[in-house]
Design a protein around this motif. Sequence first.
Motif, PDB file in Angstrom:
ATOM      1  N   SER A  19       0.860  -1.188   0.000  1.00 33.38           N
ATOM      2  CA  SER A  19       0.000   0.000   0.000  1.00 33.38           C
ATOM      3  C   SER A  19       0.895   1.236   0.000  1.00 33.38           C
ATOM      4  CB  SER A  19      -0.929   0.017   1.214  1.00 33.38           C
ATOM      5  OG  SER A  19      -0.183   0.094   2.405  1.00 33.38           O
ATOM      6  N   GLY A  20       0.277   2.382  -0.266  1.00 32.33           N
ATOM      7  CA  GLY A  20       1.014   3.641  -0.192  1.00 32.33           C
ATOM      8  C   GLY A  20       1.387   4.253  -1.522  1.00 32.33           C
ATOM      9  N   GLY A  21       1.083   3.556  -2.608  1.00 34.22           N
ATOM     10  CA  GLY A  21       1.391   4.124  -3.909  1.00 34.22           C
ATOM     11  C   GLY A  21       0.488   5.305  -4.226  1.00 34.22           C
ATOM     12  N   GLY A  22       0.813   6.004  -5.309  1.00 37.86           N
ATOM     13  CA  GLY A  22       0.003   7.141  -5.717  1.00 37.86           C
ATOM     14  C   GLY A  22       0.708   7.994  -6.733  1.00 37.86           C
ATOM     15  N   LEU A  23       0.160   9.192  -6.931  1.00 37.90           N
ATOM     16  CA  LEU A  23       0.709  10.149  -7.884  1.00 37.90           C
ATOM     17  C   LEU A  23       1.436  11.248  -7.107  1.00 37.90           C
ATOM     18  CD1 LEU A  23       0.901  11.391 -10.743  1.00 37.90           C
ATOM     19  CD2 LEU A  23      -1.323  12.480 -10.280  1.00 37.90           C
ATOM     20  N   VAL A  24       2.661  11.541  -7.512  1.00 38.70           N
ATOM     21  CA  VAL A  24       3.459  12.558  -6.834  1.00 38.70           C
ATOM     22  C   VAL A  24       4.274  13.312  -7.873  1.00 38.70           C
ATOM     23  CG1 VAL A  24       5.380  10.980  -6.416  1.00 38.70           C
ATOM     24  CG2 VAL A  24       5.056  12.951  -4.908  1.00 38.70           C
ATOM     25  N   GLN A  25       4.566  14.569  -7.590  1.00 38.28           N
ATOM     26  CA  GLN A  25       5.398  15.351  -8.503  1.00 38.28           C
ATOM     27  C   GLN A  25       6.868  15.000  -8.319  1.00 38.28           C
ATOM     28  OE1 GLN A  25       4.434  19.492  -7.810  1.00 38.28           O
ATOM     29  NE2 GLN A  25       2.918  19.462  -9.464  1.00 38.28           N
ATOM     30  N   ALA A  26       7.628  15.218  -9.369  1.00 38.56           N
ATOM     31  CA  ALA A  26       9.067  14.991  -9.293  1.00 38.56           C
ATOM     32  C   ALA A  26       9.660  15.787  -8.131  1.00 38.56           C
ATOM     33  CB  ALA A  26       9.734  15.388 -10.601  1.00 38.56           C
ATOM     34  N   GLY A  27      10.546  15.152  -7.398  1.00 39.15           N
ATOM     35  CA  GLY A  27      11.133  15.763  -6.220  1.00 39.15           C
ATOM     36  C   GLY A  27      10.388  15.451  -4.936  1.00 39.15           C
ATOM     37  N   GLY A  28       9.214  14.883  -5.063  1.00 40.85           N
ATOM     38  CA  GLY A  28       8.403  14.561  -3.905  1.00 40.85           C
ATOM     39  C   GLY A  28       8.781  13.238  -3.265  1.00 40.85           C
ATOM     40  N   SER A  29       7.977  12.859  -2.278  1.00 40.53           N
ATOM     41  CA  SER A  29       8.246  11.643  -1.506  1.00 40.53           C
ATOM     42  C   SER A  29       6.988  10.796  -1.367  1.00 40.53           C
ATOM     43  CB  SER A  29       8.748  12.008  -0.103  1.00 40.53           C
ATOM     44  OG  SER A  29       9.952  12.722  -0.160  1.00 40.53           O
TER      45      SER A  29
END
Length: 119
Positions: free
Chosen positions: A7-17
């Motif tokens: 679990s814990g996946g998703g969409l994030v911007q470059a540079g994010g965590s």
Amino acid sequence: QVQLRESGGGLVQAGGSLRLSCVASGRTSSTSTMAWFRQAPGKEREFVARITSSGGSTYYADVVKGRFTISKDNAKSTMYLQMNSLKPEDTAVYFCAARPSPTSNYPYWGPGTQVTVSS
């Protein structure tokens, strides 16, 4: 048998965590090393990181070294992957896996969780 679920996946911007979790159930005492793998579209599954049963030893693929951290909480039967400084090329389905000995293959796999990093 050992069951794994990420679990814990998703969409994030470059540079994010993002932090991924993998909960193990069943005969978890029979597992030795646990690991994270990933598979990007059109590519083969690749190794990301692994950790020993005690959590005392870790190993990373060069492409994630210094950005990702693998850890585990044996009391919670959970393994984690902290991913920092994410890049678009980290986009993939991430799988957790476990094996019964340090030299065996990985017979136990979770269904995977999607991580998408936008530029």
